[in-house]
Design an enzyme around this catalytic site. Structure first.
Site, PDB file in Angstrom:
ATOM      1  N   ASP A   1       0.813  -1.210   0.000  1.00 53.20           N
ATOM      2  CA  ASP A   1       0.000   0.000   0.000  1.00 53.20           C
ATOM      3  C   ASP A   1       0.850   1.265   0.000  1.00 53.20           C
ATOM      4  O   ASP A   1       0.392   2.322  -0.428  1.00 53.20           O
ATOM      5  CB  ASP A   1      -0.964   0.000   1.190  1.00 53.20           C
TER       6      ASP A   1
ATOM      7  N   GLU B   1      -5.485   4.965   0.650  1.00 53.20           N
ATOM      8  CA  GLU B   1      -4.295   4.124   0.771  1.00 53.20           C
ATOM      9  C   GLU B   1      -3.472   4.530   1.991  1.00 53.20           C
ATOM     10  O   GLU B   1      -2.878   3.689   2.667  1.00 53.20           O
ATOM     11  CB  GLU B   1      -3.446   4.212  -0.503  1.00 53.20           C
TER      12      GLU B   1
ATOM     13  N   HIS C   1      -5.082   2.966   4.902  1.00 53.15           N
ATOM     14  CA  HIS C   1      -4.743   1.551   5.002  1.00 53.15           C
ATOM     15  C   HIS C   1      -3.397   1.370   5.694  1.00 53.15           C
ATOM     16  O   HIS C   1      -3.248   0.509   6.572  1.00 53.15           O
ATOM     17  CB  HIS C   1      -4.685   0.916   3.608  1.00 53.15           C
TER      18      HIS C   1
ATOM     19  N   TYR D   1      -2.498  -0.644   9.371  1.00 53.68           N
ATOM     20  CA  TYR D   1      -1.503  -1.678   9.668  1.00 53.68           C
ATOM     21  C   TYR D   1      -0.635  -1.255  10.855  1.00 53.68           C
ATOM     22  O   TYR D   1      -0.307  -2.068  11.726  1.00 53.68           O
ATOM     23  CB  TYR D   1      -0.621  -1.933   8.439  1.00 53.68           C
TER      24      TYR D   1
ATOM     25  N   GLU E   1      -3.959  -4.730  -6.228  1.00 53.71           N
ATOM     26  CA  GLU E   1      -5.142  -4.613  -5.384  1.00 53.71           C
ATOM     27  C   GLU E   1      -6.149  -5.745  -5.596  1.00 53.71           C
ATOM     28  O   GLU E   1      -6.953  -6.024  -4.704  1.00 53.71           O
ATOM     29  CB  GLU E   1      -5.821  -3.268  -5.632  1.00 53.71           C
TER      30      GLU E   1
ATOM     31  N   GLU F   1     -10.422  -1.522  -1.729  1.00 56.61           N
ATOM     32  CA  GLU F   1      -9.624  -1.976  -2.871  1.00 56.61           C
ATOM     33  C   GLU F   1     -10.509  -2.426  -4.029  1.00 56.61           C
ATOM     34  O   GLU F   1     -10.144  -2.263  -5.197  1.00 56.61           O
ATOM     35  CB  GLU F   1      -8.684  -3.119  -2.452  1.00 56.61           C
TER      36      GLU F   1
ATOM     37  N   HIS G   1     -11.355   0.534  -5.923  1.00 59.62           N
ATOM     38  CA  HIS G   1     -10.169   1.011  -6.627  1.00 59.62           C
ATOM     39  C   HIS G   1      -9.939   0.237  -7.917  1.00 59.62           C
ATOM     40  O   HIS G   1      -9.809   0.832  -8.996  1.00 59.62           O
ATOM     41  CB  HIS G   1      -8.930   0.890  -5.736  1.00 59.62           C
TER      42      HIS G   1
END
Length: 355
Positions: A94, A124, A127, A131, A191, A225, A228
């Site tokens: 990402d 993104e 995302h 994490y 993705e 995603e 996307h």
């Protein structure tokens, strides 16, 4: 279009061209003032996509990690290691997307598409934050640094990511229509193919009521995603319409070859990550490999192409159906904690019925 030693390059946009029409006459070619009036846009679907992106908005901090923290110490050590390695790998993938989308934005004439891709770039970044949010909930910073160092030098990760990194860098260094086409196909792989071992791994924990906070967050990323790569497929079709010279047998073969290579690399990655703990991880890798082929066929159909693999009549990984593309796409629901977080649903009119 400018040239570089005889090579035709895409022309970078000017911020505003007030003498040009408000409604863009093309996405990559044509004329556009740079002013955005959502009531006067080139393709109506653009507003549907933009609305869906806004409806999907979420923040990592909205997802509770309390239960995950409690359960972390109870997980098998091998499962813990794979959990962290896969999560760090996702962060690496990402990390590519935000700067690449920003590079593509420099060559987009249509202000509606610019608005959509700007939101994709922001998602993104969310995302990546998610994490980091999971990692910070489970392990100290020094362990996180070790994981990133390991993933950055991991031979299988380098092999897996190289085709995408190379395609993106070619476009950045020499932004031709052909290189943009190739970068967009590789983005679809990133993705639409590469994330799915990770999705399956975390969903498998979630269906056992383990690490449900992480699995919920993954379901939100999954749905982002899907929007996307569906829109990227639309951009590929528009690019090939505006630059008919891209409509070649070689480029059709490029799509088949690139998606086929991504499938093989995802299979290799699954063996690398889970091959020695397949039973412990409770994932049948043969079943997963069939699932990746099933997904690849769906990605090809987005481009109007025929299947590359066996025509799977049903999802070959039955247990994941609760969390697969169609189910995730219907509503923003916490599948694992069963808390309704419903937003506007996608409909066939939005063009996402064949994800």
């Amino acid at each position: 279009m400018s040239t570089k030693q005889g090579v035709k390059l895409l022309k970078k946009i000017r911020l505003l061209e007030p003498t040009m029409p408000t409604r863009a006459t093309g996405v990559f070619k044509g004329e556009a003032s740079g002013f955005l009036n959502w009531n006067d846009i080139l393709y109506e679907k653009f507003y549907d996509v933009y609305t869906q992106v806004l409806n999907n908005f979420w923040k990592p901090s909205q997802v509770s990690m309390v239960q995950d923290k409690k359960q972390w110490g109870e997980l098998d050590k091998n499962i813990q290691d794979k959990f962290l390695e896969i999560l760090t790998m996702l962060s690496g993938l990402d990390s590519l997307q935000t700067p690449t989308l920003i590079e593509i934005l420099k060559f987009i004439k249509d202000p509606a598409v610019k608005a959509i891709l700007a939101n994709f770039a922001q998602q993104e970044s969310i995302h990546n934050e998610s994490y980091s949010y999971v990692n910070s909930s489970l392990i100290p910073l020094e362990r996180q640094k070790e994981l990133f160092k390991k993933i950055q030098s991991h031979p299988q990760v380098i092999k897996r990511n190289k085709p995408i990194v190379d395609a993106y860098q070619r476009f950045v260094d020499e932004p031709t229509p052909q290189h943009l086409f190739e970068a967009l196909i590789h983005s679809t792989n990133l993705e639409g193919i590469y994330f799915y071992l990770a999705f399956a791994f975390y969903y498998n924990l979630g269906r056992q009521q383990l690490m449900t906070g992480t699995a919920t967050m993954i379901s939100y990323i999954h749905r982002d995603e899907m929007v996307h790569f569906d829109f990227i497929a639309t951009l590929v079709q528009i690019l090939m319409y505006e630059y008919p010279e891209l409509n070649t047998e070689e480029n059709v073969q490029f799509i088949y070859d690139t998606i086929g290579k991504a499938v093989e690399l995802e299979k290799e990655w699954s063996e690398e990550m889970l091959g020695d703990i397949e039973e412990k991880a409770d994932i049948d890798l043969d079943e997963f490999h069939d699932y990746i082929e099933y997904l690849a066929n769906k990605r090809l159909r987005m481009f109007g192409l025929d299947n590359l693999y066996e025509d799977y009549k049903e999802n070959p990984m039955p247990w994941i159906k609760t969390f697969d593309d169609e189910s995730i796409n219907l509503t923003k629901t916490d599948f694992f904690e069963q808390k309704s977080r419903t937003y506007a649903q996608v409909s066939t009119s939005n063009g996402f019925d064949e994800l």
